[in-house]
Design a protein around this motif. Structure first.
Motif, mmCIF file in Angstrom:
data_model
loop_
_atom_site.group_PDB
_atom_site.id
_atom_site.type_symbol
_atom_site.label_atom_id
_atom_site.label_comp_id
_atom_site.label_asym_id
_atom_site.label_seq_id
_atom_site.Cartn_x
_atom_site.Cartn_y
_atom_site.Cartn_z
ATOM 1 N N SER A 1 0.843 -1.209 0.000
ATOM 2 C CA SER A 1 0.000 0.000 0.000
ATOM 3 C C SER A 1 0.867 1.244 0.000
ATOM 4 C CB SER A 1 -0.908 0.035 1.228
ATOM 5 O OG SER A 1 -1.562 -1.182 1.397
ATOM 6 N N LEU A 2 1.912 1.218 0.827
ATOM 7 C CA LEU A 2 2.790 2.392 0.905
ATOM 8 C C LEU A 2 3.604 2.546 -0.372
ATOM 9 C CD1 LEU A 2 3.915 2.042 4.621
ATOM 10 C CD2 LEU A 2 2.355 3.730 3.673
ATOM 11 N N LYS A 3 3.983 1.414 -0.956
ATOM 12 C CA LYS A 3 4.735 1.478 -2.212
ATOM 13 C C LYS A 3 3.862 2.115 -3.297
ATOM 14 C CE LYS A 3 7.275 -1.363 -5.499
ATOM 15 N NZ LYS A 3 7.539 -2.691 -6.039
ATOM 16 N N HIS A 4 2.579 1.771 -3.297
ATOM 17 C CA HIS A 4 1.700 2.262 -4.355
ATOM 18 C C HIS A 4 1.217 3.691 -4.103
ATOM 19 C CE1 HIS A 4 -0.907 1.704 -7.814
ATOM 20 N NE2 HIS A 4 -1.811 2.394 -7.147
ATOM 21 N N PHE A 5 0.810 3.991 -2.876
ATOM 22 C CA PHE A 5 0.199 5.305 -2.600
ATOM 23 C C PHE A 5 1.170 6.294 -1.957
ATOM 24 C CE2 PHE A 5 -3.615 2.623 -2.802
ATOM 25 C CZ PHE A 5 -4.448 3.408 -3.588
ATOM 26 N N GLY A 6 2.348 5.826 -1.495
ATOM 27 C CA GLY A 6 3.279 6.708 -0.804
ATOM 28 C C GLY A 6 2.879 6.885 0.657
ATOM 29 N N HIS A 7 3.779 7.486 1.438
ATOM 30 C CA HIS A 7 3.594 7.527 2.890
ATOM 31 C C HIS A 7 2.626 8.611 3.363
ATOM 32 C CE1 HIS A 7 6.850 4.681 2.721
ATOM 33 N NE2 HIS A 7 6.716 4.465 4.026
ATOM 34 N N SER A 8 2.131 9.465 2.455
ATOM 35 C CA SER A 8 1.154 10.468 2.915
ATOM 36 C C SER A 8 -0.274 9.924 2.883
ATOM 37 C CB SER A 8 1.241 11.733 2.061
ATOM 38 O OG SER A 8 2.534 12.277 2.155
ATOM 39 N N ALA A 9 -0.448 8.713 2.356
ATOM 40 C CA ALA A 9 -1.790 8.104 2.361
ATOM 41 C C ALA A 9 -2.115 7.658 3.783
ATOM 42 C CB ALA A 9 -1.808 6.906 1.416
ATOM 43 N N VAL A 10 -3.413 7.674 4.101
ATOM 44 C CA VAL A 10 -3.846 7.177 5.410
ATOM 45 C C VAL A 10 -4.227 5.713 5.217
ATOM 46 C CG1 VAL A 10 -5.532 7.463 7.267
ATOM 47 C CG2 VAL A 10 -4.756 9.466 5.938
ATOM 48 N N CYS A 11 -3.431 4.788 5.787
ATOM 49 C CA CYS A 11 -3.660 3.358 5.565
ATOM 50 C C CYS A 11 -4.269 2.725 6.819
ATOM 51 C CB CYS A 11 -2.353 2.658 5.210
ATOM 52 S SG CYS A 11 -1.693 3.223 3.634
ATOM 53 N N VAL A 12 -5.382 2.029 6.641
ATOM 54 C CA VAL A 12 -6.118 1.466 7.774
ATOM 55 C C VAL A 12 -6.114 -0.065 7.677
ATOM 56 C CG1 VAL A 12 -8.235 1.769 9.107
ATOM 57 C CG2 VAL A 12 -7.714 3.352 7.232
ATOM 58 N N PRO A 13 -5.623 -0.762 8.748
ATOM 59 C CA PRO A 13 -5.577 -2.233 8.669
ATOM 60 C C PRO A 13 -6.948 -2.868 8.847
ATOM 61 C CG PRO A 13 -4.728 -1.476 10.791
ATOM 62 C CD PRO A 13 -5.078 -0.246 10.012
ATOM 63 N N MET A 14 -7.207 -3.936 8.087
ATOM 64 C CA MET A 14 -8.453 -4.709 8.218
ATOM 65 C C MET A 14 -8.068 -6.143 8.555
ATOM 66 S SD MET A 14 -11.047 -2.843 7.543
ATOM 67 C CE MET A 14 -10.525 -1.185 7.871
ATOM 68 N N ALA A 15 -8.970 -6.862 9.229
ATOM 69 C CA ALA A 15 -8.623 -8.201 9.707
ATOM 70 C C ALA A 15 -8.721 -9.271 8.617
ATOM 71 C CB ALA A 15 -9.521 -8.574 10.881
ATOM 72 N N ALA A 16 -9.470 -9.009 7.548
ATOM 73 C CA ALA A 16 -9.658 -10.040 6.527
ATOM 74 C C ALA A 16 -9.884 -9.398 5.167
ATOM 75 C CB ALA A 16 -10.859 -10.908 6.886
ATOM 76 N N ILE A 17 -9.690 -10.210 4.111
ATOM 77 C CA ILE A 17 -9.831 -9.694 2.743
ATOM 78 C C ILE A 17 -11.262 -9.188 2.499
ATOM 79 C CG2 ILE A 17 -9.929 -10.453 0.313
ATOM 80 C CD1 ILE A 17 -7.361 -12.108 0.944
ATOM 81 N N ASP A 18 -12.274 -9.937 2.964
ATOM 82 C CA ASP A 18 -13.649 -9.453 2.708
ATOM 83 C C ASP A 18 -13.946 -8.166 3.459
ATOM 84 O OD1 ASP A 18 -13.182 -12.050 3.698
ATOM 85 O OD2 ASP A 18 -15.211 -12.147 4.522
ATOM 86 N N GLU A 19 -13.249 -7.937 4.574
ATOM 87 C CA GLU A 19 -13.455 -6.656 5.275
ATOM 88 C C GLU A 19 -12.900 -5.488 4.463
ATOM 89 O OE1 GLU A 19 -12.462 -6.153 9.417
ATOM 90 O OE2 GLU A 19 -13.182 -8.192 9.806
#
Ligand code: PRE
Length: 361
Positions: free
Chosen positions: A107-125
């Motif tokens: 995610s960071l590689k694609h959007f860079g470090h200024s993106a707000v990245c939120v972890p989810m517990a599963a793929i369907d989530e």
């Protein structure tokens, strides 16, 4: 003499830094102006433009004459663009967590470090969160060069109307790591994700044949687990090691040196052509001889390069076979249109999951 020369070079670097600073600020002001123009034209305009970002990065790589290599230079521009986009509107991204997974790294590689990245517990989530509009994009793994397809991700597309807006490929390096509590001469258990165990199977068989291998939900979870256990180690990536303060005792233990994983970016937005694109479709066919041939033939006739064909069992009565097909080209290209038309005539159902820029970095 050396001191004098060093002093002169540092004066030169200071003056170059000032110029770079002024130029980055000028670029950022330009991005702010872009945001104003976009909003004026359409108050609900989308600021993130995957096709434009791919074009910017490709041009940088094309024009770069070194001494920094193309990837390194593009990575720097990736971060500048990420910061510029954050000025327009910070992009919010859900990824398959927890913190420290390879998906977060992707995610960071694609959007860079200024993106707000939120972890989810599963793929369907991740799919649910994007569909609900809580985040604009999601990042999920789809295939690994050693272990093959992530079927859960493909199956999630069958229940979702989300689109693929991009792809990112990450070189996966697995490391064996321990915590400060681990007694290295007493390691009897190793935690990791099942896919990582499979990617390091030969190495583990020859170096740790007796240790129990315990599969957990992610590498990051494995890294977290060993904090409290004196006889355990984990196999995970750099990000997990850093995040959980672990020490790597063996690095790059994956059996294949080219081990890499492809991730998809999912969202709601169709992406215009970038000049070097891929298209993903899902096709359902009746259970009859020649079904796969009927699908592949139009690609052959129109000379379109297939990059992946995956068969999955259908989960509804009418869908006996479901084929996931990736190929080069954009759905707006005339030749791709022709192929899609032909496929539409032959299939029970045809859905374009998306056309998107080929991964640049
Ligand atoms: O060109 C645009 O549409 C912009 O918003 C500018 C810019 C950039 O910084 O270059 C920023 C974000 C977009 O995702 C693409 C490019």
């Amino acid at each position: 003499m050396a001191d004098e020369k060093l002093g002169q070079l540092r004066i030169q670097i200071d003056s170059l830094d000032q110029k770079i600073l002024d130029l980055i600020s000028e670029r950022a002001r330009c991005a702010q102006e872009v945001a104003r123009v976009k909003t004026e034209a359409d108050p609900s305009a989308v600021f993130y433009r995957p096709e434009r970002e791919a074009q910017v990065l490709r041009k940088i790589m094309e024009k770069n004459d070194g001494p920094l290599n193309d990837e390194e230079m593009a990575r720097l521009f990736r971060e500048i663009m990420s910061a510029c986009l954050a000025l327009e509107d910070p992009v919010k991204v859900a990824f398959l967590g927890p913190e420290g997974t390879f998906t977060q790294q992707a995610s960071l590689k694609h959007f860079g470090h200024s993106a707000v990245c939120v972890p989810m517990a599963a793929i369907d989530e991740v799919f649910r969160e994007v569909a609900a509009g809580a985040v604009s994009y999601g990042v999920v793994p789809v295939e690994n060069s050693t272990e093959g397809v992530v079927s859960h991700t493909l199956d999630s597309f069958l229940d979702s109307s989300l689109k693929i807006c991009g792809e990112v490929v990450l070189r996966i390096h697995q490391h064996m790591m321990v915590s400060e509590n681990t007694r290295r001469d007493h390691i009897t258990r190793i935690y990791s994700h099942a896919q990582s165990f499979a990617q390091c199977r030969k190495w583990l068989d020859s170096h740790w044949p007796m240790a129990e291998r315990v599969a957990v939900s992610s590498n990051a979870e494995a890294a977290k687990r060993i904090k409290g256990e004196w006889n355990s180690a984990a196999i995970a990536g750099d990000m997990a090691a850093e995040m959980y303060g672990l020490e790597k005792i063996a690095e790059k233990i994956e059996d294949r040196p080219d081990n890499s994983t492809r991730f998809l970016i999912i969202g709601n937005q169709p992406v215009p052509p970038s000049g070097n694109d891929k298209t993903s479709v899902v096709i359902s066919m009746r259970n009859q001889p020649g079904a796969l041939h009927a699908i592949l033939e139009p690609f052959h006739v129109h000379n379109l390069d297939l990059t992946r064909v995956e068969t999955r069992p259908s989960r509804t009565g009418i869908w006996n076979y479901v084929f996931f097909v990736d190929f080069e080209g954009h759905q707006e290209d005339p030749v791709v249109r022709k192929v899609l038309e032909k496929l539409g005539e032959r299939a029970n159902d045809l859905r374009v999951l998306g056309s998107y820029p080929k991964g640049v970095l």
